[in-house]
Design a protein around this motif. Structure first.
Motif, short mmCIF file in Angstrom:
data_model
loop_
_atom_site.label_atom_id
_atom_site.label_comp_id
_atom_site.label_asym_id
_atom_site.label_seq_id
_atom_site.Cartn_x
_atom_site.Cartn_y
_atom_site.Cartn_z
N LEU A 1 6.58 7.86 2.94
CA LEU A 1 6.25 7.24 1.65
C LEU A 1 7.24 6.11 1.35
O LEU A 1 6.85 5.06 0.84
CB LEU A 1 6.33 8.31 0.54
CG LEU A 1 5.86 7.98 -0.87
CD1 LEU A 1 5.57 9.26 -1.64
CD2 LEU A 1 6.83 7.12 -1.66
N GLY B 1 6.48 3.16 3.47
CA GLY B 1 5.27 2.56 2.94
C GLY B 1 5.52 1.79 1.66
O GLY B 1 4.89 0.78 1.38
N ALA B 2 6.46 2.29 0.87
CA ALA B 2 6.73 1.66 -0.43
C ALA B 2 7.42 0.31 -0.30
O ALA B 2 7.27 -0.55 -1.16
CB ALA B 2 7.59 2.59 -1.29
N TRP C 1 7.46 -1.77 2.64
CA TRP C 1 7.18 -2.67 3.76
C TRP C 1 6.69 -4.06 3.38
O TRP C 1 6.95 -5.02 4.09
CB TRP C 1 6.29 -2.04 4.82
CG TRP C 1 4.81 -2.03 4.58
CD1 TRP C 1 4.08 -0.94 4.19
CD2 TRP C 1 3.88 -3.08 4.76
NE1 TRP C 1 2.77 -1.28 4.10
CE2 TRP C 1 2.60 -2.59 4.44
CE3 TRP C 1 3.99 -4.43 5.15
CZ2 TRP C 1 1.45 -3.36 4.50
CZ3 TRP C 1 2.83 -5.20 5.20
CH2 TRP C 1 1.59 -4.67 4.88
N SER D 1 5.20 0.10 -6.18
CA SER D 1 5.46 0.13 -4.74
C SER D 1 5.48 1.57 -4.22
O SER D 1 5.05 1.83 -3.10
CB SER D 1 6.72 -0.65 -4.36
OG SER D 1 7.82 -0.13 -5.03
N GLY D 2 5.94 2.51 -5.04
CA GLY D 2 5.88 3.92 -4.65
C GLY D 2 4.44 4.37 -4.47
O GLY D 2 4.11 5.09 -3.51
N GLY E 1 3.12 3.01 -1.42
CA GLY E 1 3.66 3.78 -0.29
C GLY E 1 2.80 5.00 0.01
O GLY E 1 2.57 5.33 1.18
N ARG F 1 -0.31 3.88 1.78
CA ARG F 1 -0.04 3.44 3.16
C ARG F 1 0.25 4.61 4.10
O ARG F 1 0.26 4.44 5.31
CB ARG F 1 1.14 2.46 3.18
CG ARG F 1 0.79 1.13 2.54
CD ARG F 1 1.87 0.09 2.67
NE ARG F 1 1.53 -1.07 1.86
CZ ARG F 1 2.24 -1.54 0.83
NH1 ARG F 1 3.38 -0.97 0.51
NH2 ARG F 1 1.81 -2.57 0.15
N CYS F 2 0.54 5.79 3.53
CA CYS F 2 0.71 6.98 4.39
C CYS F 2 -0.65 7.52 4.83
O CYS F 2 -0.71 8.38 5.71
CB CYS F 2 1.46 8.08 3.64
SG CYS F 2 3.21 7.74 3.45
#
Lengths: 213, 213
Positions: free
Chosen positions: A65, A68-69, A71, B96-97, B100, B103-104
């Motif tokens: 996570l 991902g947060a 990138w 952004s979290g 994230g 994106r996982c």
């Protein structure tokens, strides 16, 4: 271009990091070459998002996570920028978010080590600190202290094992047990960042690819 | 005790959830029995923290950080409380979290499906929606739309596949491509919560143990 200047031209690197690098043995040419190689290897991974999660997914143990947060914010070919962004993101989390990170870490010399279910990175770190070859007495002391720690704080004791050894770890655990919970949460997070620093270095300078989660 | 009252006595359950449950076919006795069975199975896992991460570590795809962040707050034998806490924690994250988390998630019918590296939960979800048996044309359309989506938004298209099917998914992807990024981030997170809801139900009511990450 002096190395200092080179780093500053890259994205938002703090001064103490540059000082650290300048005092290390890595020279400018070497860093540039490594960065170029690395950039092209990232570009070759095709789908950018998936490639980045493959490479950086476990720089904080079991927390893709976080990768991902951050990138979209950073040029991943610059390793100091990765570290800075991870650190900022972790600092932006609530206390329970930070506790969540600590709870994703395995106990030192704990269940996952015994069962062989550690990630490769954790396995290497614990092994390098001598934790895979404790005698029964040493193991019992460590397990007992770990349990006391978890009962007091409600999260896992985290230490950068690669920068320590089995005796120092036991001493540190004993001493950190005396702290108050707020201070200890911060200590744990500081150690997470040290582990992350070494894992990122492993990727950039030794070409290690972390565990795909 | 009416089911409504029973839920209220448990921890902070919002009214719409109770309405949902009352209209479902699960009766009070059944819930109580399942909760008791589940509580004792958790107690039997020994180390509480590790047991909880084993069971709930993948209720949000590849984000055990979230489970770690909430576990000290809730009675894990109450499934609605788990869901509420996950939802609150996700809402507390920065944009952004939240990105994230998205994106996982793997692409639908993407690289991990082809390589056989999906988690068991994702594999089941994608399979149930018919995504594991697309014809070449359907696959190409979905991959093309997914790529457009990632290029526009910078995160993965997430949809609760179990509540959909391959045709609806393609339609939805086409339609969500028109949204603005803020709205689409929220849509993705709403879908994550739906997936989480079903995964928690699978654990409590069908005894499924999620992938250990």
């Amino acid at each position: 271009m002096p190395f200092n200047q080179y780093c500053k031209e890259l994205k938002g690197i703090s001064t103490h990091k540059i000082d650290f690098l300048e005092s290390s043995s890595i020279d400018e040419r070497e860093v540039k070459e490594l960065c170029l190689t690395f950039r092209s290897s990232i570009e070759q991974t095709g789908a950018r998002r998936e490639g980045i999660l493959d490479i950086f997914g476990n720089i904080v143990e079991k927390c893709p996570l976080i990768t991902g947060a951050i990138w979209s914010k950073i040029p991943f070919q610059v390793y100091l920028a990765v570290e800075e962004c991870v650190s900022e993101f972790i600092d932006s989390l609530s206390s329970s978010g930070k506790e969540g990170i600590l709870r994703c870490h395995p106990d030192l010399c704990g269940r996952d080590l015994t069962r062989g279910t550690l990630t490769e990175e954790s396995q290497n770190e614990q092994s390098q600190a001598g934790l895979t070859s404790l005698n029964p007495m040493e193991r019992e002391i460590l397990n007992h202290l770990n349990l006391q720690y978890k009962e007091k704080f409600g999260f896992t004791f985290v230490i950068c094992a690669k920068m320590s050894d089995k005796n120092k770890i036991t001493q540190e655990l004993n001493s950190r047990l005396q702290n108050d919970p707020c201070q200890e949460l911060q200590n744990g997070i500081d150690q997470v960042k040290k582990i992350c620093h070494l894992r990122i270095q492993d990727i950039f300078f030794h070409g290690k690819i972390p565990t795909k989660l």
